[in-house]
Design a protein around this motif. Structure first.
Motif, mmCIF file in Angstrom:
data_model
loop_
_atom_site.group_PDB
_atom_site.id
_atom_site.type_symbol
_atom_site.label_atom_id
_atom_site.label_comp_id
_atom_site.label_asym_id
_atom_site.label_seq_id
_atom_site.Cartn_x
_atom_site.Cartn_y
_atom_site.Cartn_z
ATOM 1 N N VAL A 77 60.128 36.660 43.801
ATOM 2 C CA VAL A 77 61.308 37.985 43.847
ATOM 3 C C VAL A 77 61.107 38.524 44.175
ATOM 4 N N ASP A 78 61.523 38.964 44.852
ATOM 5 C CA ASP A 78 61.096 40.033 46.122
ATOM 6 C C ASP A 78 62.331 41.330 46.130
ATOM 7 N N LYS A 79 62.555 42.392 47.464
ATOM 8 C CA LYS A 79 63.741 42.731 47.300
ATOM 9 C C LYS A 79 65.224 42.133 48.412
ATOM 10 N N ASN A 80 64.522 40.582 48.678
ATOM 11 C CA ASN A 80 65.861 40.107 49.075
ATOM 12 C C ASN A 80 66.416 39.325 47.652
ATOM 13 N N GLY A 81 66.105 39.082 46.898
ATOM 14 C CA GLY A 81 66.428 38.116 45.766
ATOM 15 C C GLY A 81 65.219 37.472 45.621
ATOM 16 N N ALA A 82 65.716 36.247 44.462
ATOM 17 C CA ALA A 82 64.482 35.504 43.699
ATOM 18 C C ALA A 82 65.097 33.911 44.641
ATOM 19 N N LEU A 83 64.029 33.259 44.565
ATOM 20 C CA LEU A 83 63.240 32.139 45.028
ATOM 21 C C LEU A 83 62.679 31.286 44.161
ATOM 22 N N PHE A 84 63.245 30.210 44.203
ATOM 23 C CA PHE A 84 62.596 29.244 42.563
ATOM 24 C C PHE A 84 62.447 27.738 43.470
ATOM 25 N N GLY A 85 61.114 26.950 42.814
ATOM 26 C CA GLY A 85 60.594 26.059 43.294
ATOM 27 C C GLY A 85 59.779 25.545 43.802
ATOM 28 N N THR A 86 59.779 24.964 44.820
ATOM 29 C CA THR A 86 58.600 24.495 46.354
ATOM 30 C C THR A 86 59.062 26.622 47.119
ATOM 31 N N GLU A 87 60.347 26.619 47.300
ATOM 32 C CA GLU A 87 59.977 28.077 48.265
ATOM 33 C C GLU A 87 59.746 29.333 47.408
ATOM 34 N N ALA A 88 59.859 29.266 46.251
ATOM 35 C CA ALA A 88 58.729 30.056 45.728
ATOM 36 C C ALA A 88 57.697 30.086 45.771
ATOM 37 N N LYS A 90 55.320 28.833 48.297
ATOM 38 C CA LYS A 90 55.043 29.245 49.303
ATOM 39 C C LYS A 90 54.944 30.524 49.749
ATOM 40 N N LYS A 91 55.561 30.701 48.680
ATOM 41 C CA LYS A 91 55.548 32.973 48.852
ATOM 42 C C LYS A 91 54.075 33.174 48.298
ATOM 43 N N THR A 92 53.448 34.514 49.261
ATOM 44 C CA THR A 92 52.309 35.403 48.502
ATOM 45 C C THR A 92 52.858 36.728 48.533
ATOM 46 N N PRO A 93 52.149 36.403 46.321
ATOM 47 C CA PRO A 93 52.513 37.386 45.908
ATOM 48 C C PRO A 93 52.080 38.631 45.656
ATOM 49 N N VAL A 94 52.750 40.019 45.638
ATOM 50 C CA VAL A 94 51.609 40.973 44.949
ATOM 51 C C VAL A 94 51.460 40.890 43.517
ATOM 52 N N ILE A 95 52.603 40.916 42.918
ATOM 53 C CA ILE A 95 51.701 39.936 42.062
ATOM 54 C C ILE A 95 51.935 38.951 41.241
ATOM 55 N N THR A 96 51.792 38.126 39.873
ATOM 56 C CA THR A 96 51.727 36.697 39.431
ATOM 57 C C THR A 96 51.814 37.039 38.164
ATOM 58 N N MET A 97 52.332 36.638 36.825
ATOM 59 C CA MET A 97 53.037 36.552 35.733
ATOM 60 C C MET A 97 52.572 34.690 35.502
ATOM 61 N N LYS A 98 51.811 34.288 34.849
ATOM 62 C CA LYS A 98 51.571 32.897 34.268
ATOM 63 C C LYS A 98 51.750 32.986 32.647
ATOM 64 N N MET A 99 53.122 32.548 32.101
ATOM 65 C CA MET A 99 52.909 32.008 30.662
ATOM 66 C C MET A 99 53.888 31.229 30.496
ATOM 67 N N ASN A 100 53.693 30.793 29.352
ATOM 68 C CA ASN A 100 54.746 29.058 28.944
ATOM 69 C C ASN A 100 55.860 29.669 28.277
ATOM 70 N N GLY A 101 56.779 28.996 28.365
ATOM 71 C CA GLY A 101 58.066 29.088 28.341
ATOM 72 C C GLY A 101 58.663 29.693 26.787
ATOM 73 N N ASP A 102 58.260 29.578 25.061
ATOM 74 C CA ASP A 102 58.410 30.580 24.070
ATOM 75 C C ASP A 102 57.812 31.703 24.750
ATOM 76 N N ILE A 103 56.514 32.475 25.284
ATOM 77 C CA ILE A 103 56.448 33.744 25.630
ATOM 78 C C ILE A 103 56.918 34.352 26.833
ATOM 79 N N ALA A 104 57.452 33.401 27.531
ATOM 80 C CA ALA A 104 58.548 34.068 28.686
ATOM 81 C C ALA A 104 59.705 34.964 28.126
ATOM 82 N N HIS A 105 60.142 33.992 27.379
ATOM 83 C CA HIS A 105 61.195 34.007 26.173
ATOM 84 C C HIS A 105 61.569 35.115 25.629
ATOM 85 N N LYS A 106 59.802 35.649 25.260
ATOM 86 C CA LYS A 106 59.552 36.409 23.794
ATOM 87 C C LYS A 106 59.960 37.731 25.291
ATOM 88 N N TYR A 107 58.844 37.543 25.951
ATOM 89 C CA TYR A 107 58.960 38.566 27.477
ATOM 90 C C TYR A 107 60.535 39.371 27.255
#
Length: 158
Positions: A77-88, A90-107
């Motif tokens: 996700v950047d100023k232009n919107g959200a990209l998913f899957g292989t498009e996402a 390919k990007k170089t993020p400033v921040i990366t957050m990794k978590m499982n689905g349950d934790i993401a849901h709680k987040y």
């Protein structure tokens, strides 16, 4: 040297531990990848439209990659919107957050103490600490939308 009874006890304990871990692993994903993709596409679209999320990211020099497993999904996700899957990916993020689905849901439900989750490695965040902290305040309005999206896709909100 261990006797036969001790070996059986240890073997059972190890087997039980792995069986419990396997049963937890089976229950981890709260939804399918397809449902998660639909939900987050809607969430990001609304966050950009209703809260000016893109401008806030741009003003703070932030873009982010969420890497979720169980179900496996990558969102950039950047100023232009959200990209998913292989498009996402390919990007170089400033921040990366990794978590499982349950934790993401709680987040996203704002039911997660992010500092504790980071300390316990339930969430692994990389990037400048100041940007990670800024992101938490920027993302709060999108968290208000998340329960509505969950209801739409029949996901639990408590």
């Amino acid at each position: 040297m261990l006797n036969k009874q001790e070996l059986v006890g240890i073997s059972f304990a190890v087997l039980f531990k792995y069986k419990v871990m396997d049963s937890r692993r089976e229950k981890m994903a709260i939804c399918t990848k397809r449902v998660a993709s639909k939900l987050f596409r809607e969430l990001w679209m609304r966050a950009f439209k209703e809260f000016g999320f893109g401008k806030k990211l741009h003003d703070n020099g932030i873009n982010i990659c969420f890497v979720v497993y169980e179900p496996d999904m990558t969102m950039f996700v950047d100023k232009n919107g959200a990209l998913f899957g292989t498009e996402a990916e390919k990007k170089t993020p400033v921040i990366t957050m990794k978590m499982n689905g349950d934790i993401a849901h709680k987040y996203w439900l704002n039911d997660l103490n992010i500092a504790k989750a980071l300390a316990l490695h339930q969430v692994v965040a990389t990037g400048p600490v100041n940007k990670i902290l800024e992101l938490q305040s920027i993302i709060k309005p999108a968290m208000q939308i998340y329960p509505e999206c969950c209801r739409k896709y029949n996901l639990p909100i408590k």
